[in-house]
Structure formats: C-alpha cells, structure tokens
Design an enzyme around this catalytic site. Sequence first.
Site, short mmCIF file in Angstrom:
data_model
loop_
_atom_site.label_atom_id
_atom_site.label_comp_id
_atom_site.label_asym_id
_atom_site.label_seq_id
_atom_site.Cartn_x
_atom_site.Cartn_y
_atom_site.Cartn_z
N GLU A 1 0.13 5.52 -7.76
CA GLU A 1 -0.85 6.67 -7.14
C GLU A 1 -0.91 7.89 -8.26
OE1 GLU A 1 0.73 7.42 -3.52
OE2 GLU A 1 0.21 5.48 -2.53
N GLU B 1 0.69 -1.29 -0.88
CA GLU B 1 1.41 -0.62 0.35
C GLU B 1 0.43 -0.15 1.43
OE1 GLU B 1 2.77 3.24 -1.10
OE2 GLU B 1 3.91 2.69 -2.77
O1 IFM Z 1 6.63 7.12 0.01
C1 IFM Z 1 5.49 7.12 -0.46
C2 IFM Z 1 5.15 6.02 -1.74
O2 IFM Z 1 6.42 6.56 -2.58
C3 IFM Z 1 3.94 6.22 -2.21
N1 IFM Z 1 2.86 5.98 -1.28
C4 IFM Z 1 2.79 6.42 -0.18
C5 IFM Z 1 4.32 6.29 0.63
C6 IFM Z 1 4.36 7.04 1.98
O3 IFM Z 1 4.06 8.37 1.81
#
Ligand code: IFM
Length: 449
Positions: free
Chosen positions: A168, A357
């Site tokens: 990200e 994710e």
């Molecule tokens: O915890 C984070 C992760 O490190 C990166 N993506 C979003 C998750 C939730 O906020």
Amino acid sequence: MHFSKEDFGTDFKWGVSTAAYQIEGAHDKDGKGPSIWDSFSQKKRKITNGHNGNTACDFYEHYSNDIALINELNIPNYRFSISWSRILPNGTGAINFKGIDFYNKVIDFCLELGIEPWITLYHWDLPDALQKKGGWANRQVINWFSEYVHCCIKYFGDRVRHWMVLNEPMVFTGAGYFLGVHAPGKLGLSSFLAAAHHAAMCQAEGGRILRSFQSDYRIGTTFSYSDIDPLRENHEKDRKAAIKMDALLNRLFLEPLLGMGYPAKDLKILQKIERFMLDGDEQKLAFEMDFIGLQNYTREKVCYAPLMPFIQAKIVKANKRKVEHTLMNWEVYPPSIYKALKRLNTYSSIKEILVTENGAAFADQVVDNEVDDKERLQYLQDHIAQVLQAKKEGVNVKGYFVWTLMDNFEWAEGFHPRFGLIHVDFATQKRIIKSSGKWYKQLLANQLP
Ligand code: IFM
C-alpha cells in the site's frame, strides 16, 4: 452463505496476511536496528493510548506456535513481511545474521508444514538510519532499497517463490509524508510527492531485480483500493471530487506501474511530481507484475470541499453518514470489493489479481475462553461471496488472503482495533481461535455445513 472452496477452483490461493512491525515485537533484540515505527511510536500523542510495537504479539519468540496455528486452520499460504532493519540494522551495509536466521526459521517451518511463504518486502518499517537521511523523500532510497532486495533474494530466494514488493504505497507515503499521522510523521506536499515518486520507482525496480534472479518467481505488489463514490450522486461537484480522490487513492501508484504515467489529468496537483523526475524515469516506473494485490476493506464517499488544499475534496466518514461501520469507522459495504475487482479487471495489462488483504475490526469479547465474533464472520462471508461473484463474471482473481492472522498493533490506532482470526491477550500472549477462524478453517477443509 452460498459458496464452498470448490467454487473458486483448485488453483485459487487461500491465505492469511501479517506484517513484521505489527506482530514481531523484539524491537531491539539480537542486533535489530530501529525502524521509523520504533521511533514514531515513542513520540508523544502519536499512537492511541501511547501504545507501541515493542512487544506486539511477540511473534519473534512465538513464531513456531503461530505458524502451527496457521496449519491448524488449514491455511495453505502465509503472507508476511521482512523487517528491513532486522536484517540490515542501518538500512545498508552490515548484515545482521541473527535477523537472517529468524526469517530462515520462519520460512523453513512454513515449508515443513506445507505452508507456502509469500514475502512482502516493504510493509512500512523503513530503517530509522535511512529516515535520518530523508527516507522515502531522498532519491537515494532507490539504491538503498535495491541493496535490501538483493539481500532478501540472496538469503531467502532459494525457497521463497512468491514476492510482493510494496504494501500500500499510497498509505505509507500519504499518511507518513503528507498527513504526518504515520511514521515518519512528515507533513507537506513536497515531502509527499518526492516520497511517492521514489516509492513508485522502487515498486518497479524491486520487480525488475526479483525477475533478474529467477524467471519463475511470482512477483506482485499490493495496493489499497476502494470503491469511491460521490456523496450525492447527482451533484456535479461531488462527482468531480470523487474522480480526483480516486486518482489520488486508487490510481497514483497503479497506473505508472502499468506504463500509463501518473494520473495528473484527473488531479492537476500531481503535475508537480515532475519536479522529482529525471530523464528515463517514466519508463522505469513501469514493470509487468505477475499479479496485483488488491487490499480492500470499505468504500469511500466523497464530497466537494472547496477549502481542502490541493484536492478540494474530502472523504465523509461512515459515522457521519450513519451507516454500519467497523471499529476503524470504515463502512461495511461488501460490494466495494466486487466493484474494485471489476474495475481492476478493466486494465488489460493486469495479468492476475489476488485479494492480498480483506478483513474487519470489531469489539470482540472473550467469554469462557471463546470469542464468538459474529460480525467478522459475516463480514468475511459477505466479502468472499462478492469475490466469487466477480470471478464468475470473468474477473481473473486468483486468491484471497484474510487480514489478519491474529490481533496485532494497528499502527496509529494501537492495539484497540482487533482484526485477527485469532484473539491475542497482549499481557499473557495467549491465543484463542475466534469463531471466524474456525469458520475459515472449515471453509478451507471443504467442511462447511
Ligand atoms: O493493518 C493494516 C495493514 O498493515 C495494511 N492494510 C490495512 C490494514 C488494516 O488497517
């Protein structure tokens, strides 16, 4: 719920994701150097409740138990990140072989249990020594990062086949170098645009380095990506605001990677990124990834905001809109993942998409040694159903990884928002598999009722 694992096909990768700083702890053990999150979390009022990741889930000591839990949940793929300053304490130069040993033990134990390791090279914890030289805002970071990538390949690349270059980039550059709410806490347009350009360069360069070592590596990188809608559908200014926000949040790092350049036509301020570009950079920003990692949690509603600098747009948070939301104040809106997948699928140069994710934070309760997290279970079922729908409609989505294995350090929010399939008591390090974890286990064993 109307799906089973079989509906996704035998080549679909099911997994779970974590990140080094959020779980490892051992912040100064065995020669590890400090990262920007180590120093940021020591500063006053930066993290809710003054929390820090010094110990977190103490994965450094409990890794074998935690990987055994992944195995117990029938999860065949484990995505985790390497802490750059654990293996290169100063960011470059001397290697910390105890750090290398730790990741070798993690990788080897995964393989011993039949779990495929997926490495994220950078999940936000830049060595502090490099931040002292400007961090992501210093163009030198491209060289520092290359050295780090070579080091990871040298020591782990004989057994690890799946790699993700960055996690990200929009979040770590936006929150860390523009808003100042994440490490390293920098503010302002210049530091952001510099950091963004260098991160985009590293994203592609990391891919090229990996590819030069092994042609059969599976190489990807991950993006936060949400459905972004105007607050008022028929309001022209809100629509324009949503387009700008989409250019910033969804397209800024994706499109240069795909050879399309920065989306400056839709967000004029991005023209200023040219200040940081040298001859040949435009070409170097592009790299053909094997897969794109989609990280989706919610959708955003955006309205016109004339006073908002640079973008004249703002996100209207879920509580203000009075819609169902998680502890992060993120709307629960499963079609967002479907829409994101459909939209990514319109880029013909994206070969494959994996959801790297997806998950949710809710206020879990431990009752009689059980955690019956019905809301998270529902959230996961609803989102996975949307992934299946997109797949049935022809989207080339080849995997789904839950965020996250166990409750952990949620960055500026500290330990309060719990996202895990496994509950963690941070005082005792006791783990309890939640109902959502038990459900995921059954799904993956093809044993759902
Ligand atoms: O915890 C984070 C992760 O490190 C990166 N993506 C979003 C998750 C939730 O906020």
